[in-house]
Design a protein around this motif. Structure first.
Motif, mmCIF file in Angstrom:
data_model
loop_
_atom_site.group_PDB
_atom_site.id
_atom_site.type_symbol
_atom_site.label_atom_id
_atom_site.label_comp_id
_atom_site.label_asym_id
_atom_site.label_seq_id
_atom_site.Cartn_x
_atom_site.Cartn_y
_atom_site.Cartn_z
ATOM 1 N N THR A 40 -6.604 0.081 6.057
ATOM 2 C CA THR A 40 -7.349 -0.574 4.857
ATOM 3 C C THR A 40 -7.064 0.429 3.619
ATOM 4 N N THR A 41 -6.972 1.858 3.946
ATOM 5 C CA THR A 41 -6.684 2.675 2.877
ATOM 6 C C THR A 41 -5.597 2.577 2.207
ATOM 7 N N LYS A 42 -4.361 2.526 2.989
ATOM 8 C CA LYS A 42 -3.055 2.514 2.592
ATOM 9 C C LYS A 42 -2.995 1.140 2.048
ATOM 10 N N THR A 43 -3.487 0.058 2.178
ATOM 11 C CA THR A 43 -3.576 -1.314 1.663
ATOM 12 C C THR A 43 -4.109 -0.972 0.400
ATOM 13 N N SER A 44 -5.416 -0.520 0.225
ATOM 14 C CA SER A 44 -5.860 -0.462 -1.161
ATOM 15 C C SER A 44 -4.930 0.309 -2.259
ATOM 16 N N GLN A 45 -4.576 1.291 -1.578
ATOM 17 C CA GLN A 45 -3.652 2.326 -2.578
ATOM 18 C C GLN A 45 -2.274 1.361 -2.931
ATOM 19 N N LEU A 46 -1.758 0.618 -2.025
ATOM 20 C CA LEU A 46 -0.745 -0.233 -2.502
ATOM 21 C C LEU A 46 -1.130 -1.374 -3.817
ATOM 22 N N ILE A 47 -2.310 -1.795 -3.438
ATOM 23 C CA ILE A 47 -2.678 -2.759 -4.690
ATOM 24 C C ILE A 47 -3.043 -2.055 -5.704
ATOM 25 N N GLU A 48 -3.636 -0.854 -5.849
ATOM 26 C CA GLU A 48 -3.955 -0.256 -7.167
ATOM 27 C C GLU A 48 -2.805 0.331 -7.946
ATOM 28 N N GLU A 49 -1.532 0.117 -7.307
ATOM 29 C CA GLU A 49 -0.306 0.382 -8.138
ATOM 30 C C GLU A 49 -0.049 -0.306 -9.249
ATOM 31 N N HIS A 50 -0.726 -1.460 -9.162
ATOM 32 C CA HIS A 50 -0.773 -2.538 -10.309
ATOM 33 C C HIS A 50 -1.295 -1.906 -11.333
ATOM 34 N N LEU A 51 -0.894 -2.276 -12.678
ATOM 35 C CA LEU A 51 -1.304 -1.533 -13.871
ATOM 36 C C LEU A 51 -2.707 -1.905 -14.143
ATOM 37 N N GLN A 52 -2.971 -3.160 -13.836
ATOM 38 C CA GLN A 52 -4.169 -3.925 -14.343
ATOM 39 C C GLN A 52 -5.409 -3.483 -13.224
ATOM 40 N N ILE A 53 -5.067 -3.080 -12.228
ATOM 41 C CA ILE A 53 -6.034 -2.993 -11.182
ATOM 42 C C ILE A 53 -6.534 -1.541 -11.085
ATOM 43 N N LYS A 54 -7.813 -1.409 -11.394
ATOM 44 C CA LYS A 54 -8.474 -0.330 -11.528
ATOM 45 C C LYS A 54 -9.071 0.263 -9.989
ATOM 46 N N GLN A 55 -9.341 -0.614 -9.038
ATOM 47 C CA GLN A 55 -9.918 -0.249 -7.726
ATOM 48 C C GLN A 55 -9.833 -1.753 -6.987
ATOM 49 N N ALA A 56 -9.161 -1.230 -5.541
ATOM 50 C CA ALA A 56 -9.005 -2.298 -4.549
ATOM 51 C C ALA A 56 -9.642 -1.766 -3.190
ATOM 52 N N THR A 57 -10.704 -2.629 -2.689
ATOM 53 C CA THR A 57 -11.008 -2.428 -1.266
ATOM 54 C C THR A 57 -10.738 -3.710 -0.296
ATOM 55 N N VAL A 58 -10.380 -3.189 0.859
ATOM 56 C CA VAL A 58 -9.939 -4.288 1.865
ATOM 57 C C VAL A 58 -11.033 -4.124 3.006
ATOM 58 N N GLU A 59 -11.356 -5.428 3.169
ATOM 59 C CA GLU A 59 -12.521 -5.936 4.075
ATOM 60 C C GLU A 59 -12.115 -6.711 5.569
ATOM 61 N N LYS A 60 -12.180 -6.233 6.622
ATOM 62 C CA LYS A 60 -11.605 -7.021 7.713
ATOM 63 C C LYS A 60 -12.946 -7.776 8.071
ATOM 64 N N LYS A 61 -12.779 -9.191 8.374
ATOM 65 C CA LYS A 61 -13.970 -9.946 8.706
ATOM 66 C C LYS A 61 -13.348 -10.668 10.199
ATOM 67 N N PHE A 62 -14.407 -10.478 11.114
ATOM 68 C CA PHE A 62 -13.818 -10.846 12.357
ATOM 69 C C PHE A 62 -14.013 -12.328 12.476
ATOM 70 N N PRO A 63 -13.182 -13.139 13.130
ATOM 71 C CA PRO A 63 -12.130 -12.475 14.097
ATOM 72 C C PRO A 63 -10.861 -12.103 13.366
ATOM 73 N N ASN A 64 -10.248 -12.766 12.528
ATOM 74 C CA ASN A 64 -9.160 -12.487 12.004
ATOM 75 C C ASN A 64 -9.016 -12.756 10.319
ATOM 76 N N HIS A 65 -10.053 -12.774 9.519
ATOM 77 C CA HIS A 65 -9.867 -12.678 8.309
ATOM 78 C C HIS A 65 -9.995 -11.581 7.208
ATOM 79 N N ILE A 66 -9.088 -11.510 6.133
ATOM 80 C CA ILE A 66 -9.172 -10.462 5.515
ATOM 81 C C ILE A 66 -9.645 -10.734 4.021
#
Length: 263
Positions: A84-110
């Motif tokens: 989740t940390t690495k994925t957030s960093q990848l999304i935040e590379e977009h110039l318009q994204i200030k912050q991103a968080t990734v949440e895992k919802k059981f059983p297999n939803h992101i």
């Protein structure tokens, strides 16, 4: 006092029963672990262990498909393998994204939750309008037809000048920022930072970038003291004074001429 003596024959059944209970508990524990391992193997080999769906929340300007693409998450990814940390960093590379968080919802939803930078102004270049984000970044590859949510910067050719102006705009109250329609860079010999503003309420303002936010934050108070029927230019360069579009002398002469005609 006589001690009660328990014969060996009486103790053996009890010992056997205790051993049997202990053995049963061990067997149950072993079988539970065994079946749990079997279930885990089945789970990780089944589609349930893969990402089934991805939801993007909080985006306004950046398309959901683009955010999912930048996350590098697909339905072929293992649900538990996603960092989740690495994925957030990848999304935040977009110039318009200030912050991103990734949440895992059981059983297999992101769920990808993003917070975008706001457009604090638009830079006019050759008839097109490029968004300027609150962090000062100009989106050169994105344009809008008619900006309506932020002021337009006109005749701004130097990046450092734009950054100075953006820093001042960030200090304004939201109500005053929203009342500005256009900001023209109009340097002269005495003030290279002179700006000419056109306001949404019909007034114009002359100000200097160096003192812009401090003086513009008094704009509402200044306008409240003016005759609502008299429009003109509010000067905030050094002192503060109002210059009406219709000079007082001309108005008085017109009134006198009208009186003579009536007489």
């Amino acid at each position: 006092m006589e001690k009660k003596v328990v014969s060996l024959e009486d103790r053996i059944p009890k010992l056997q029963q205790q051993r049997k209970q202990k053995t049963n508990r061990r067997l149950i524990s072993f079988l539970s672990i065994f079946f749990l391992l079997i279930l885990l193997v089945i789970y990780f080999q089944s589609p349930l262990s893969k990402v089934s769906s991805i939801t993007v929340k909080g985006n306004v300007h950046v398309e959901s498909e683009k955010i999912i693409e930048m996350s590098k998450i697909t339905t072929s990814n293992g649900f538990w393998n996603i960092n989740t940390t690495k994925t957030s960093q990848l999304i935040e590379e977009h110039l318009q994204i200030k912050q991103a968080t990734v949440e895992k919802k059981f059983p297999n939803h992101i769920v990808l939750q993003v917070d975008e930078y706001d457009s604090i102004a638009y830079l006019e270049e050759n008839g097109v309008y490029k968004p300027i984000l609150e962090n000062g970044q100009v989106l050169k590859d994105r344009t809008v037809k008619v900006p309506a949510d932020a002021p337009v910067l006109i005749n701004w050719n130097q990046e450092k000048d734009v950054n100075e102006m953006i820093n001042e705009l960030k200090k304004l109250s939201p109500s005053i920022l929203n009342s500005i329609s256009e900001i023209h860079h109009a340097p002269n010999k005495t003030d290279p930072w002179l700006v000419h503003l056109y306001m949404n309420d019909g007034y114009e303002v002359m100000a200097s970038v160096r003192t812009f936010s401090k003086k513009m934050n008094t704009y509402t108070k200044i306008v409240s003291q003016l005759d609502e029927n008299s429009k003109g230019i509010i000067h905030l360069e050094v002192g503060s004074y109002f210059e009406s579009y219709t000079p007082i002398e001309s108005k008085e002469e017109g009134d006198e001429a009208q009186d003579e005609t009536e007489g």
